[in-house]
Design an enzyme around this catalytic site. Sequence first.
Site, short mmCIF file in Angstrom:
data_model
loop_
_atom_site.label_atom_id
_atom_site.label_comp_id
_atom_site.label_asym_id
_atom_site.label_seq_id
_atom_site.Cartn_x
_atom_site.Cartn_y
_atom_site.Cartn_z
CG ASP A 67 -0.27 -0.34 2.53
OD1 ASP A 67 0.96 -0.33 2.58
OD2 ASP A 67 -0.98 -0.60 3.51
CG ASN A 136 -9.03 -0.93 11.87
OD1 ASN A 136 -8.13 -1.60 11.36
ND2 ASN A 136 -9.54 0.15 11.29
CG HIS A 138 -5.94 -1.79 8.72
ND1 HIS A 138 -6.10 -0.53 9.27
CD2 HIS A 138 -4.61 -1.98 8.65
CE1 HIS A 138 -4.92 -0.02 9.51
NE2 HIS A 138 -4.00 -0.86 9.15
CD GLU A 143 -8.91 1.41 7.59
OE1 GLU A 143 -8.83 0.49 8.42
OE2 GLU A 143 -8.35 2.52 7.76
C1 GLP Z 1 -0.69 0.55 8.65
C2 GLP Z 1 -0.33 -0.12 7.30
C3 GLP Z 1 -0.44 -1.60 7.40
C4 GLP Z 1 0.26 -2.05 8.67
C5 GLP Z 1 -0.59 -1.64 9.83
C6 GLP Z 1 0.01 -1.96 11.18
O1 GLP Z 1 -1.81 1.37 8.55
N1 GLP Z 1 -1.07 0.32 6.19
O2 GLP Z 1 0.12 -2.20 6.24
O3 GLP Z 1 0.40 -3.44 8.66
O4 GLP Z 1 -0.97 -0.28 9.76
O5 GLP Z 1 1.04 -1.09 11.49
P1 GLP Z 1 2.04 -1.30 12.69
O6 GLP Z 1 2.92 -2.44 12.29
O7 GLP Z 1 2.80 -0.02 12.78
O8 GLP Z 1 1.22 -1.60 13.89
#
Ligand code: GLP
Length: 243
Positions: A67, A136, A138, A143
């Site tokens: 992404d 959440n 995702h 989402e």
């Molecule tokens: C972000 C990214 C995801 C990531 C997630 C968790 O929004 N778009 O690809 O896996 O949140 O992030 P973190 O590893 O910092 O908890």
Amino acid sequence: MKIINANDYNDMSRKAANIISAQVIVKPDCVLGLATGSSPLGLYANLVERYKQGDLDFSQVKSVNLDEYLGLTHDNPQSYYYFMNENLFRQINIAPENTHIPDGLTENAEQACTEYEQIIQSLGGIDLQLLGLGNNGHIGFNEPGTAFEQLTHCVSLTESTIQANSRFFEKLEDVPTKACTMGIKSIMSAKKIVIIVNGKGKADIVQKAFFGPVTTDVPASILQMHPDVTLVADAEALSLCDI
Ligand code: GLP
């Protein structure tokens, strides 16, 4: 689903790096699906270390990232383009032309998403997709409520994701509200999936995603239906799971 218990963040990072390393060694020209966020930072540091020791060769590896925010320039430290170059690509011998990240600066985001999906197809699909887990539920930026059939598409981020990601930005208003993400269908098409999760803040969502019902309310729950998923999680993240 295979669950690998890790003691803590460092142990999770090392164990997940073992799996990625095995993939690169067994198939040197593999297609890796890569993720951003704080979860994979330690894993990438491990891969860099192994490359520097001469144990890994990325010269034939291709990558596709999950992404990207819409509207951040490549030199913005919060763009996923910057993140990947800084934390992995510029420290290993992957060819820049073999790395792919959704174009967050395009005039026509819808068309860019369609083209991104074509890139994944032209590479022959993803051999191993790495994922983190949003608070959440995702995955990528899919989402809650996202249809499981979606391919790469543009999304509006939920308030909770904007809040969660604001820790990387100076002000809440600086967090982009839109992004381009591989869809659940793009992710589920990967031959193998590795998801890494750590910390007690994710314990509740880990339980829901991997032991609760499969529902679009918890996007990661669809992973229960994939034939080759490995969850690498630390003790805190697994603390509410009955395993
Ligand atoms: C972000 C990214 C995801 C990531 C997630 C968790 O929004 N778009 O690809 O896996 O949140 O992030 P973190 O590893 O910092 O908890």
